[in-house]
Design an enzyme around this catalytic site. Structure first.
Site, PDB file in Angstrom:
ATOM      1  N   ARG A 156       0.787  -1.233   0.000  1.00 37.70           N
ATOM      2  CA  ARG A 156       0.000   0.000   0.000  1.00 37.70           C
ATOM      3  C   ARG A 156       0.821   1.286   0.000  1.00 37.70           C
ATOM      4  O   ARG A 156       0.243   2.357  -0.194  1.00 37.70           O
ATOM      5  CB  ARG A 156      -0.965   0.005   1.179  1.00 37.70           C
ATOM      6  CG  ARG A 156      -1.958  -1.150   1.112  1.00 37.70           C
ATOM      7  CD  ARG A 156      -3.128  -0.998   2.024  1.00 37.70           C
ATOM      8  NE  ARG A 156      -3.984  -2.166   1.896  1.00 37.70           N
ATOM      9  CZ  ARG A 156      -3.817  -3.288   2.578  1.00 37.70           C
ATOM     10  NH1 ARG A 156      -2.856  -3.381   3.471  1.00 37.70           N
ATOM     11  NH2 ARG A 156      -4.622  -4.312   2.376  1.00 37.70           N
ATOM     12  N   GLY A 216      -1.717 -11.408   9.234  1.00 43.07           N
ATOM     13  CA  GLY A 216      -1.761 -12.853   9.456  1.00 43.07           C
ATOM     14  C   GLY A 216      -2.876 -13.263  10.399  1.00 43.07           C
ATOM     15  O   GLY A 216      -2.845 -14.340  10.986  1.00 43.07           O
ATOM     16  N   GLY A 217      -3.875 -12.416  10.542  1.00 45.21           N
ATOM     17  CA  GLY A 217      -4.947 -12.719  11.490  1.00 45.21           C
ATOM     18  C   GLY A 217      -5.723 -13.979  11.159  1.00 45.21           C
ATOM     19  O   GLY A 217      -6.410 -14.532  12.016  1.00 45.21           O
ATOM     20  N   GLU A 218      -5.625 -14.447   9.918  1.00 46.76           N
ATOM     21  CA  GLU A 218      -6.332 -15.675   9.547  1.00 46.76           C
ATOM     22  C   GLU A 218      -5.437 -16.896   9.736  1.00 46.76           C
ATOM     23  O   GLU A 218      -5.818 -17.996   9.388  1.00 46.76           O
ATOM     24  CB  GLU A 218      -6.791 -15.611   8.085  1.00 46.76           C
ATOM     25  CG  GLU A 218      -8.125 -14.902   7.921  1.00 46.76           C
ATOM     26  CD  GLU A 218      -8.067 -13.452   8.375  1.00 46.76           C
ATOM     27  OE1 GLU A 218      -7.136 -12.732   7.952  1.00 46.76           O
ATOM     28  OE2 GLU A 218      -8.942 -13.044   9.148  1.00 46.76           O
ATOM     29  N   TRP A 266      -2.317  -4.654  10.321  1.00 46.01           N
ATOM     30  CA  TRP A 266      -1.826  -4.563   8.954  1.00 46.01           C
ATOM     31  C   TRP A 266      -2.080  -3.256   8.248  1.00 46.01           C
ATOM     32  O   TRP A 266      -1.797  -3.139   7.060  1.00 46.01           O
ATOM     33  CB  TRP A 266      -2.362  -5.734   8.111  1.00 46.01           C
ATOM     34  CG  TRP A 266      -3.817  -6.040   8.254  1.00 46.01           C
ATOM     35  CD1 TRP A 266      -4.388  -6.865   9.181  1.00 46.01           C
ATOM     36  CD2 TRP A 266      -4.889  -5.565   7.447  1.00 46.01           C
ATOM     37  NE1 TRP A 266      -5.740  -6.929   8.993  1.00 46.01           N
ATOM     38  CE2 TRP A 266      -6.087  -6.158   7.937  1.00 46.01           C
ATOM     39  CE3 TRP A 266      -4.969  -4.712   6.343  1.00 46.01           C
ATOM     40  CZ2 TRP A 266      -7.339  -5.907   7.375  1.00 46.01           C
ATOM     41  CZ3 TRP A 266      -6.219  -4.467   5.774  1.00 46.01           C
ATOM     42  CH2 TRP A 266      -7.378  -5.060   6.294  1.00 46.01           C
ATOM     43  N   ASN A 284      -8.758  -8.729  13.846  1.00 45.15           N
ATOM     44  CA  ASN A 284      -9.655  -9.724  14.424  1.00 45.15           C
ATOM     45  C   ASN A 284      -8.928 -10.745  15.282  1.00 45.15           C
ATOM     46  O   ASN A 284      -7.799 -11.110  15.019  1.00 45.15           O
ATOM     47  CB  ASN A 284     -10.406 -10.456  13.315  1.00 45.15           C
ATOM     48  CG  ASN A 284      -9.460 -11.244  12.415  1.00 45.15           C
ATOM     49  OD1 ASN A 284      -8.785 -10.681  11.555  1.00 45.15           O
ATOM     50  ND2 ASN A 284      -9.391 -12.551  12.628  1.00 45.15           N
ATOM     51  N   ASP A 327     -15.181 -11.185  12.289  1.00 44.85           N
ATOM     52  CA  ASP A 327     -14.016 -10.737  11.522  1.00 44.85           C
ATOM     53  C   ASP A 327     -14.054  -9.243  11.250  1.00 44.85           C
ATOM     54  O   ASP A 327     -13.694  -8.780  10.179  1.00 44.85           O
ATOM     55  CB  ASP A 327     -13.925 -11.527  10.193  1.00 44.85           C
ATOM     56  CG  ASP A 327     -12.593 -11.313   9.473  1.00 44.85           C
ATOM     57  OD1 ASP A 327     -12.558 -11.441   8.236  1.00 44.85           O
ATOM     58  OD2 ASP A 327     -11.602 -10.978  10.152  1.00 44.85           O
ATOM     59  N   ASP A 329     -12.192  -6.532  11.823  1.00 43.17           N
ATOM     60  CA  ASP A 329     -10.910  -5.928  12.169  1.00 43.17           C
ATOM     61  C   ASP A 329     -11.059  -4.428  12.397  1.00 43.17           C
ATOM     62  O   ASP A 329     -11.762  -3.751  11.646  1.00 43.17           O
ATOM     63  CB  ASP A 329      -9.912  -6.057  11.008  1.00 43.17           C
ATOM     64  CG  ASP A 329      -9.547  -7.479  10.688  1.00 43.17           C
ATOM     65  OD1 ASP A 329      -8.347  -7.798  10.727  1.00 43.17           O
ATOM     66  OD2 ASP A 329     -10.457  -8.254  10.377  1.00 43.17           O
ATOM     67  N   ARG A 354     -15.176  -0.853  11.232  1.00 43.24           N
ATOM     68  CA  ARG A 354     -15.667  -1.952  10.400  1.00 43.24           C
ATOM     69  C   ARG A 354     -16.968  -2.515  10.921  1.00 43.24           C
ATOM     70  O   ARG A 354     -17.778  -3.056  10.163  1.00 43.24           O
ATOM     71  CB  ARG A 354     -14.599  -3.045  10.351  1.00 43.24           C
ATOM     72  CG  ARG A 354     -14.924  -4.164   9.385  1.00 43.24           C
ATOM     73  CD  ARG A 354     -13.677  -4.637   8.707  1.00 43.24           C
ATOM     74  NE  ARG A 354     -13.819  -6.039   8.298  1.00 43.24           N
ATOM     75  CZ  ARG A 354     -12.810  -6.804   7.909  1.00 43.24           C
ATOM     76  NH1 ARG A 354     -11.593  -6.320   7.906  1.00 43.24           N
ATOM     77  NH2 ARG A 354     -13.039  -8.046   7.538  1.00 43.24           N
TER      78      ARG A 354
END
Lengths: 559, 275
Positions: A156, A216-218, A266, A284, A327, A329, A354
């Site tokens: 980004r 890497g929250g997932e 992130w 999350n 989820d 975040d 969110r």
């Protein structure tokens, strides 16, 4: 009969010859008459090292865009007004740069004195001439072949200090690159990508350090915010977003669930130099949709952290969504604004979250001041007087699926909102959607996704609405909205010309009146606008830049 | 380690380095054979779990399409038609898109199991149908008058889905439901719209594409229209199906025959037509 001279009269041709000579001389650096370099078409932009003072006073040089969100308050607001409500209808394309990667761009360029730095997928950066779009140099980062990524393979933006750029890479490194040549200066490993860690956000320079987050929250990571010394690339501090055993807040994670609690960081944070606080949003808790294995509030997921930039100590936190199972975040841009609240000047933090609520916090203490929905939501009756959600029963994910608003992607998401100090309004790209949320059992395996369920969109997407919404910080009311179709995942820019810019999924880029939302101009760029606009000036001309698809477009007034 | 590419060198070698510019090229794996060796019910269930873990974030938990990936629950796929083709797409991803392959982290068996689960969706495995396809064809052209709106192999109307390969996408049960209860499932591409132009005509027809600033319509006379929204005084979306229900118009045995006729329409499966 005397012959009339044709062409240029002699006196004028002498003057022209002098001007040409002057231009040539100043280009060669022989003449430094004041104003000659700026006005002569032959003079080149020159990059002056970006000092800390320049970063702190970014608003004083609106022709540049010195960091991801424009200034430390992350207002994504341009002080330029050459383009305004009177002439915005005349905007035309000036130049385009086609990124070498075909992945959809999420980048915001940084512009320093006529040099534009554009990052692109996967982890590369190009220095462009902001006047013409031609390249100075390009840096290509070596990446492993088998990266674990949940989501966008993207970058980004950069941060800049001195003559160095700082950039996150998808393999969870932070690199420092020479701003004049693209040479690599140092390369710091932030985390092990094999365990699912990655980095996509633009870092933030604060003093002698680069502050940066992790993704890497997932993947069941343990999230953190890091700071690295700009000189050496050595880590100065790390603040874990999940407290360890014995630390306050660890008890909000049942059993050992804190170890794989996610809570990534992130996106890019903000900085208040007077309070000397860095603000960063967290994401999350993991697994995303199965909260049963992590009973408790799950601190500090879905929160904003106020951090001491010298030591990395946590000064205060505010959690938007305790024990999140959707989820949602809070890895979003913390907007700081000095404006009135309850009739008094106040240091505020403004956050369209969110979870579909718009929050106003006191950024000195984290005190909750106001919270109101700005997008469709069916999960909470409201917020209590501490800002804690009052959940409606029956809105958790279930085996057979439970439909809730906002959807997984939220009332808004990582795409930048904006605040205009002129209109005193927050502008956000909002979405009134929904998801049918499911819960599933998942086992944690290092490097693999650990999400505990998922979602489905229950109705055709055409039935849902995106809109740019203007929100008053004093009341939380939506003052105006501008609906778009099909929908939008674009960021928003506001300007001193009283304009608001944003885009749509089908490639439209448009300008609105910042006070009323009236539409002034639009153009079809042909591919999704999935980045946020910015604005800069070179040679006395204002440009608005936006990435759409994998092309960076710039717009300006007709000459 | 970085690759520093001076501008002059870049212009000469940009063709060679085009792939390198986006990162190291990922070698492809290919299916070892055309058929799925993992196609038991057990494999289907494993495939569903694997899909949930690796694919659902983009494609939705039931493969019906999610926030970033398309609906792949129909049994027809844009980038593959055979099981081996699906294996290759799941393993290697699709170049220059967000679809990434999983071959690095998953065994062949896992990929095949995901294929097995995907195949179990949509129309599912082929079954035998009662009903006489030939008689059904007569209903199609006769009492049903279906070609007024539908095309088969280029013959027929434009205002309903092309049926050339409908037998690949819909099971007999689903086809029956489509005939007797068409409102149950109307996808947005078949919505209609009635737009009133200021000081101009009323245009009504298929909503082919709609954005913030303009809308494109195929009207009842098969004219293509582009209308600027600022020129409209009214615009009404019609989501109900324009297909009538055949529950009363046809007898049960006629419906059975018509279903058999449609289920037999499997055409050439390479998806060259519009969707």
């Amino acid at each position: 009969m005397t012959t009339r001279p044709t062409g240029i009269p002699p006196t004028r041709s002498v003057a022209l010859a002098m001007i040409v000579a002057l231009a040539g001389a100043s280009a060669a650096g022989m003449i430094t008459a004041p104003g000659a370099a700026a006005q002569s078409a032959a003079a080149s932009p020159s990059f002056r090292p970006v000092t800390n003072d320049r970063l702190l006073a970014a608003d004083a040089e609106p022709r540049n865009w010195l960091m991801y969100s424009g200034n430390y308050y992350s207002q994504r607001y341009s002080g330029l007004d050459q383009i305004n409500g009177v002439n915005a209808g005349q905007l035309e394309m000036k130049w385009a740069y086609q990124l070498r990667a075909l992945d959809r761009a999420e980048t915001t360029p940084v512009v320093v004195d006529g040099v534009m730095y554009v990052t692109e997928s996967p982890s590369n950066v190009t220095a462009l001439d902001a006047r013409t779009g031609s390249q100075y140099w390009r840096y290509v980062h070596d990446l492993p072949e088998d990266l674990n990524l949940c989501c966008g393979r993207n970058n980004r933006g950069v941060a800049v200090l001195g003559d160095r750029l700082f950039m996150s890479t998808l393999d969870a490194h932070l690199v420092a690159i020479d701003a004049k040549t693209g040479n690599l200066i140092w390369d710091a490993e932030v985390a092990d990508e094999k365990e699912g860690y990655s980095k996509t956000g633009a870092p933030l320079v604060v003093g002698d350090k680069v502050v940066t987050g992790i993704a890497g929250g997932e993947y069941g990571i343990r999230g953190f915010v890091d700071a690295y010394y700009v000189d050496s690339g050595k880590r100065a501090w790390r603040l874990y977003t999940i407290p360890g055993p014995g630390e306050p807040g660890n008890e909000t994670w049942a059993d050992d669930s804190w170890r794989t609690g996610g809570s990534p960081t992130w996106m890019t944070g903000s900085y208040d130099p007077e309070l000397d606080l860095v603000y960063w949003g967290t994401g999350n808790p993991g697994p995303d949709w199965n909260g049963d294995v992590r009973m408790g509030d799950n601190l500090y997921s879905d929160a904003v952290l106020a951090i001491d930039p010298d030591t990395g100590e946590l000064r205060w936190y505010f959690q938007f969504t305790p024990h999140d199972v959707h989820d949602w975040d809070a890895t979003q841009i913390p907007i700081l604004a000095d404006t009135e609240f309850d009739g008094q000047p106040r240091k505020l933090m403004l956050w369209p979250n969110r979870n579909a609520f718009f929050y106003v916090l006191d950024r000195e203490t984290g005190e909750f001041l106001l919270g109101k929905p700005y997008a469709k939501q069916t999960w909470a009756e409201g917020l209590d007087d501490k800002g804690r959600p009052i959940r409606i029963p029956g809105t958790f994910p279930s085996v057979e699926g439970t439909t809730v608003s906002p959807p997984i992607s939220g009332g808004s998401n990582w795409w930048s909102p904006s605040y205009s100090p002129r209109t005193d309004l927050v502008y956000v790209m909002a979405y009134d959607g929904e998801t049918t949320y499911y819960i599933r059992d998942d086992e944690y395996v290092a490097g693999e996704q650990y999400t505990g369920g998922g979602g489905e969109t229950p109705q055709p997407v055409d039935r849902y609405v995106s809109a740019v919404r203007a929100i008053s910080p004093q009341t939380g009311d939506v003052v105006w909205e501008y609906p778009v179709q099909p929908r939008s995942t674009a960021g928003v820019l506001s300007t001193a010309g009283d304009l608001v810019f944003s885009g749509t999924v089908d490639g439209h880029f448009f300008a609105l009146d910042a006070a009323t939302g009236a539409e002034l101009w639009n153009v079809n760029l042909g591919a999704r606008v999935h980045a946020a606009p910015m604005s800069y000036m070179v040679d006395g001309r204002q440009y608005v830049a936006i990435a759409a698809g994998n092309v960076l477009f710039t717009f300006g007034l007709r000459d | 380690m970085s690759k520093h590419q001076p501008f002059a060198v870049l212009t000469v070698l940009s063709g060679l380095f085009a792939a390198a510019g986006t990162g190291p090229a990922v070698p492809s794996v290919l299916a070892q054979g055309p058929d799925n060796p993992y196609a038991t019910q057990q494999d289907v269930e494993s495939g569903q779990r694997l899909f949930a873990r690796h694919c659902s974030r983009c494609h939705g938990l039931n493969a019906g399409g999610g926030e970033r990936g398309p609906d792949i629950s129909t049994g027809e796929f844009q980038h593959a038609s055979s099981d081996a083709g699906l294996f290759n797409v799941i393993s290697n991803g699709i170049a220059d898109t967000e679809m990434r392959g999983i071959y690095r982290t998953r065994s062949d068996q896992s990929v095949w199991q995901i294929v097995a689960w995907l195949r179990s969706l949509g129309a599912g495995a082929r079954v035998a149908v009662a009903g006489d396809p030939a008689a059904g064809g007569a209903v199609y052209s006769g009492k049903g008058d279906c070609s007024r709106c539908h095309m088969i192999a280029g013959a027929g109307g434009r205002h309903g889905p092309d049926l050339t390969t409908i037998g690949n996408r819909r099971s007999p049960e689903q086809l029956r439901s489509d005939l007797v209860d068409p409102d149950a499932r109307v996808q947005p591409q078949w919505w209609r719209v009635r737009a009133t132009v200021r000081d101009g005509p009323v245009v009504e027809g298929l909503r082919m594409n709609e954005g913030t600033y303009s809308i494109r319509i195929l009207d009842g006379a098969d004219n293509l229209w582009s209308l600027a929204k600022r020129d409209l005084v009214a615009s009404e979306r019609i989501e109900a199906s324009s297909m009538p229900s055949y529950a009363d118009a046809l007898t049960d045995s006629e419906i059975l025959d018509l279903v058999a006729f449609l289920y037999n329409l499997t055409g050439s499966a390479n998806g060259g037509g519009a969707r």
